[in-house]
Each structure stands twice: as structure tokens, then as C-alpha cells.
Design a protein around this motif. Structure first.
Motif, PDB file in Angstrom:
ATOM      1  N   GLU A 189     -48.393 -36.584 -25.106  1.00 51.51           N
ATOM      2  CA  GLU A 189     -49.407 -36.988 -26.086  1.00 51.51           C
ATOM      3  C   GLU A 189     -48.762 -37.670 -27.291  1.00 51.51           C
ATOM      4  O   GLU A 189     -49.243 -38.701 -27.766  1.00 51.51           O
ATOM      5  CB  GLU A 189     -50.226 -35.774 -26.543  1.00 51.51           C
ATOM      6  CG  GLU A 189     -51.161 -35.236 -25.489  1.00 51.51           C
ATOM      7  CD  GLU A 189     -52.229 -36.239 -25.097  1.00 51.51           C
ATOM      8  OE1 GLU A 189     -52.720 -36.983 -25.960  1.00 51.51           O
ATOM      9  OE2 GLU A 189     -52.563 -36.274 -23.902  1.00 51.51           O
ATOM     10  N   ALA A 190     -47.675 -37.084 -27.787  1.00 47.05           N
ATOM     11  CA  ALA A 190     -46.986 -37.673 -28.935  1.00 47.05           C
ATOM     12  C   ALA A 190     -46.390 -39.029 -28.570  1.00 47.05           C
ATOM     13  O   ALA A 190     -46.421 -39.972 -29.377  1.00 47.05           O
ATOM     14  CB  ALA A 190     -45.898 -36.726 -29.434  1.00 47.05           C
ATOM     15  N   LEU A 191     -45.864 -39.136 -27.380  1.00 48.17           N
ATOM     16  CA  LEU A 191     -45.294 -40.406 -26.933  1.00 48.17           C
ATOM     17  C   LEU A 191     -46.368 -41.480 -26.815  1.00 48.17           C
ATOM     18  O   LEU A 191     -46.159 -42.631 -27.231  1.00 48.17           O
ATOM     19  CB  LEU A 191     -44.573 -40.205 -25.604  1.00 48.17           C
ATOM     20  CG  LEU A 191     -43.724 -41.357 -25.097  1.00 48.17           C
ATOM     21  CD1 LEU A 191     -42.667 -41.770 -26.104  1.00 48.17           C
ATOM     22  CD2 LEU A 191     -43.055 -40.967 -23.787  1.00 48.17           C
ATOM     23  N   CYS A 192     -47.528 -41.119 -26.275  1.00 48.35           N
ATOM     24  CA  CYS A 192     -48.629 -42.088 -26.176  1.00 48.35           C
ATOM     25  C   CYS A 192     -49.104 -42.529 -27.559  1.00 48.35           C
ATOM     26  O   CYS A 192     -49.384 -43.719 -27.779  1.00 48.35           O
ATOM     27  CB  CYS A 192     -49.788 -41.495 -25.382  1.00 48.35           C
ATOM     28  SG  CYS A 192     -49.474 -41.406 -23.610  1.00 48.35           S
ATOM     29  N   ALA A 193     -49.183 -41.590 -28.491  1.00 50.75           N
ATOM     30  CA  ALA A 193     -49.591 -41.936 -29.854  1.00 50.75           C
ATOM     31  C   ALA A 193     -48.565 -42.867 -30.505  1.00 50.75           C
ATOM     32  O   ALA A 193     -48.928 -43.834 -31.192  1.00 50.75           O
ATOM     33  CB  ALA A 193     -49.764 -40.673 -30.688  1.00 50.75           C
ATOM     34  N   HIS A 194     -47.302 -42.590 -30.287  1.00 49.24           N
ATOM     35  CA  HIS A 194     -46.256 -43.440 -30.850  1.00 49.24           C
ATOM     36  C   HIS A 194     -46.292 -44.836 -30.236  1.00 49.24           C
ATOM     37  O   HIS A 194     -46.130 -45.840 -30.942  1.00 49.24           O
ATOM     38  CB  HIS A 194     -44.875 -42.803 -30.629  1.00 49.24           C
ATOM     39  CG  HIS A 194     -43.766 -43.589 -31.225  1.00 49.24           C
ATOM     40  ND1 HIS A 194     -43.545 -43.638 -32.583  1.00 49.24           N
ATOM     41  CD2 HIS A 194     -42.820 -44.372 -30.655  1.00 49.24           C
ATOM     42  CE1 HIS A 194     -42.507 -44.406 -32.827  1.00 49.24           C
ATOM     43  NE2 HIS A 194     -42.044 -44.873 -31.657  1.00 49.24           N
ATOM     44  N   ILE A 195     -46.527 -44.908 -28.933  1.00 46.18           N
ATOM     45  CA  ILE A 195     -46.621 -46.207 -28.259  1.00 46.18           C
ATOM     46  C   ILE A 195     -47.803 -46.992 -28.802  1.00 46.18           C
ATOM     47  O   ILE A 195     -47.701 -48.207 -29.018  1.00 46.18           O
ATOM     48  CB  ILE A 195     -46.733 -46.011 -26.735  1.00 46.18           C
ATOM     49  CG1 ILE A 195     -45.387 -45.551 -26.192  1.00 46.18           C
ATOM     50  CG2 ILE A 195     -47.183 -47.277 -26.040  1.00 46.18           C
ATOM     51  CD1 ILE A 195     -45.427 -45.111 -24.751  1.00 46.18           C
ATOM     52  N   ALA A 196     -48.909 -46.325 -29.060  1.00 42.76           N
ATOM     53  CA  ALA A 196     -50.076 -47.011 -29.614  1.00 42.76           C
ATOM     54  C   ALA A 196     -49.764 -47.561 -31.007  1.00 42.76           C
ATOM     55  O   ALA A 196     -50.102 -48.706 -31.323  1.00 42.76           O
ATOM     56  CB  ALA A 196     -51.261 -46.055 -29.684  1.00 42.76           C
ATOM     57  N   GLY A 197     -49.095 -46.757 -31.828  1.00 48.23           N
ATOM     58  CA  GLY A 197     -48.739 -47.219 -33.171  1.00 48.23           C
ATOM     59  C   GLY A 197     -47.751 -48.368 -33.143  1.00 48.23           C
ATOM     60  O   GLY A 197     -47.919 -49.371 -33.856  1.00 48.23           O
ATOM     61  N   GLU A 198     -46.726 -48.252 -32.336  1.00 49.34           N
ATOM     62  CA  GLU A 198     -45.739 -49.324 -32.233  1.00 49.34           C
ATOM     63  C   GLU A 198     -46.339 -50.566 -31.592  1.00 49.34           C
ATOM     64  O   GLU A 198     -45.991 -51.691 -31.961  1.00 49.34           O
ATOM     65  CB  GLU A 198     -44.523 -48.857 -31.426  1.00 49.34           C
ATOM     66  CG  GLU A 198     -43.604 -47.932 -32.176  1.00 49.34           C
ATOM     67  CD  GLU A 198     -42.927 -48.602 -33.357  1.00 49.34           C
ATOM     68  OE1 GLU A 198     -42.410 -49.729 -33.199  1.00 49.34           O
ATOM     69  OE2 GLU A 198     -42.929 -48.006 -34.438  1.00 49.34           O
ATOM     70  N   GLY A 199     -47.227 -50.365 -30.637  1.00 53.00           N
ATOM     71  CA  GLY A 199     -47.865 -51.508 -29.995  1.00 53.00           C
ATOM     72  C   GLY A 199     -48.705 -52.305 -30.971  1.00 53.00           C
ATOM     73  O   GLY A 199     -48.704 -53.540 -30.950  1.00 53.00           O
ATOM     74  N   ALA A 200     -49.423 -51.617 -31.849  1.00 57.17           N
ATOM     75  CA  ALA A 200     -50.218 -52.311 -32.859  1.00 57.17           C
ATOM     76  C   ALA A 200     -49.310 -53.005 -33.874  1.00 57.17           C
ATOM     77  O   ALA A 200     -49.579 -54.135 -34.284  1.00 57.17           O
ATOM     78  CB  ALA A 200     -51.138 -51.314 -33.561  1.00 57.17           C
ATOM     79  N   LYS A 201     -48.235 -52.332 -34.239  1.00 54.22           N
ATOM     80  CA  LYS A 201     -47.319 -52.899 -35.228  1.00 54.22           C
ATOM     81  C   LYS A 201     -46.612 -54.144 -34.677  1.00 54.22           C
ATOM     82  O   LYS A 201     -46.433 -55.131 -35.380  1.00 54.22           O
ATOM     83  CB  LYS A 201     -46.272 -51.861 -35.630  1.00 54.22           C
ATOM     84  CG  LYS A 201     -45.410 -52.290 -36.793  1.00 54.22           C
ATOM     85  CD  LYS A 201     -44.235 -51.362 -37.079  1.00 54.22           C
ATOM     86  CE  LYS A 201     -44.591 -49.906 -37.053  1.00 54.22           C
ATOM     87  NZ  LYS A 201     -43.428 -49.045 -37.340  1.00 54.22           N
ATOM     88  N   ARG A 202     -46.224 -54.079 -33.421  1.00 55.71           N
ATOM     89  CA  ARG A 202     -45.473 -55.190 -32.817  1.00 55.71           C
ATOM     90  C   ARG A 202     -46.367 -56.178 -32.069  1.00 55.71           C
ATOM     91  O   ARG A 202     -45.874 -57.077 -31.402  1.00 55.71           O
ATOM     92  CB  ARG A 202     -44.424 -54.628 -31.860  1.00 55.71           C
ATOM     93  CG  ARG A 202     -43.394 -53.787 -32.561  1.00 55.71           C
ATOM     94  CD  ARG A 202     -42.482 -53.139 -31.556  1.00 55.71           C
ATOM     95  NE  ARG A 202     -41.661 -52.132 -32.179  1.00 55.71           N
ATOM     96  CZ  ARG A 202     -40.368 -52.316 -32.471  1.00 55.71           C
ATOM     97  NH1 ARG A 202     -39.794 -53.451 -32.200  1.00 55.71           N
ATOM     98  NH2 ARG A 202     -39.689 -51.340 -33.021  1.00 55.71           N
ATOM     99  N   ARG A 203     -47.667 -55.972 -32.161  1.00 51.84           N
ATOM    100  CA  ARG A 203     -48.661 -56.856 -31.549  1.00 51.84           C
ATOM    101  C   ARG A 203     -48.468 -56.981 -30.039  1.00 51.84           C
ATOM    102  O   ARG A 203     -48.503 -58.069 -29.470  1.00 51.84           O
ATOM    103  CB  ARG A 203     -48.641 -58.224 -32.215  1.00 51.84           C
ATOM    104  CG  ARG A 203     -49.021 -58.141 -33.660  1.00 51.84           C
ATOM    105  CD  ARG A 203     -49.062 -59.469 -34.290  1.00 51.84           C
ATOM    106  NE  ARG A 203     -49.335 -59.293 -35.715  1.00 51.84           N
ATOM    107  CZ  ARG A 203     -49.765 -60.249 -36.491  1.00 51.84           C
ATOM    108  NH1 ARG A 203     -49.976 -61.444 -36.006  1.00 51.84           N
ATOM    109  NH2 ARG A 203     -49.983 -60.005 -37.756  1.00 51.84           N
ATOM    110  N   ILE A 204     -48.283 -55.838 -29.396  1.00 51.86           N
ATOM    111  CA  ILE A 204     -48.196 -55.797 -27.945  1.00 51.86           C
ATOM    112  C   ILE A 204     -49.619 -55.814 -27.391  1.00 51.86           C
ATOM    113  O   ILE A 204     -50.519 -55.189 -27.952  1.00 51.86           O
ATOM    114  CB  ILE A 204     -47.440 -54.539 -27.475  1.00 51.86           C
ATOM    115  CG1 ILE A 204     -46.006 -54.574 -27.994  1.00 51.86           C
ATOM    116  CG2 ILE A 204     -47.460 -54.409 -25.967  1.00 51.86           C
ATOM    117  CD1 ILE A 204     -45.213 -53.319 -27.713  1.00 51.86           C
ATOM    118  N   ALA A 205     -49.818 -56.517 -26.313  1.00 53.72           N
ATOM    119  CA  ALA A 205     -51.156 -56.664 -25.729  1.00 53.72           C
ATOM    120  C   ALA A 205     -51.744 -55.297 -25.362  1.00 53.72           C
ATOM    121  O   ALA A 205     -51.049 -54.419 -24.843  1.00 53.72           O
ATOM    122  CB  ALA A 205     -51.086 -57.547 -24.492  1.00 53.72           C
ATOM    123  N   GLY A 206     -53.021 -55.133 -25.650  1.00 50.53           N
ATOM    124  CA  GLY A 206     -53.721 -53.887 -25.372  1.00 50.53           C
ATOM    125  C   GLY A 206     -53.656 -53.447 -23.924  1.00 50.53           C
ATOM    126  O   GLY A 206     -53.398 -52.275 -23.639  1.00 50.53           O
TER     127      GLY A 206
END
Length: 87
Positions: free
Chosen positions: A21-38
Motif C-alpha cells: 500500500e505504501a509503495l503504491c501511494a509513493h508511486i502515485a505521488g512520484e508519478g504525478a510529480k514526474r508526469r508519468i502517464a496514468g
């Protein structure tokens, strides 16, 4: 010498689930920050969830006792008297 016992599934599963769960939350935050495709983030989440499900099944199955090997090599294919490999 005693054989090591397996850790209790009651201890492993909640910790591993919290980690995922923590890893998924971190990936979501980093993905938004680095503009990774949804859709890519969703694929990463799905992969993590499948790995977590495999881990859950692995922990839930009882351990099998080790079997002694007789030292004989296991043939790769059955021989029928000819020297050709299967196609």
C-alpha cells in the motif's frame, strides 16, 4: 540442530500488505510529480497487486517436507531407442 520454522502468516501478511500500500501511494505521488502517464501507473499498481496476491497464496500453503534425491539425473525427455530429440 533444529530446522528453522516458517514465520507465522499472521505476522507476514499485514506487514507485506502495508508495504505494498505504501509503495503504491509513493508511486502515485512520484508519478504525478514526474508526469508519468496514468495508465502506466495503473499497470505498475496491478503488477504489485498480483505479486502481493502470489505472496499471500505462497504463505497460505503449508510447507512440504524435503525429499531426498537418489543422485540419478532426471532425463530431459523419454528415450525410445532412437537418438533423436522430440520436436
Amino acid at each position: 540442530m533444529t530446522a528453522p520454522s516458517a514465520p507465522s502468516p499472521g505476522l507476514l501478511l499485514p506487514r507485506f500488505d502495508a508495504f505494498i500500500e505504501a509503495l503504491c501511494a509513493h508511486i502515485a505521488g512520484e508519478g504525478a510529480k514526474r508526469r508519468i502517464a496514468g495508465p502506466l501507473i495503473i499497470l505498475i499498481w496491478q503488477r504489485l497487486r498480483r505479486l502481493a496476491a502470489r505472496f499471500d497464496r505462497l504463505v497460505a500453503t503449508p510447507l512440504r517436507p524435503l525429499q531426498k534425491r537418489n543422485g540419478e539425473p532426471v532425463p530431459l525427455y523419454k528415450t525410445t531407442g532412437t537418438a533423436t530429440a522430440p520436436t
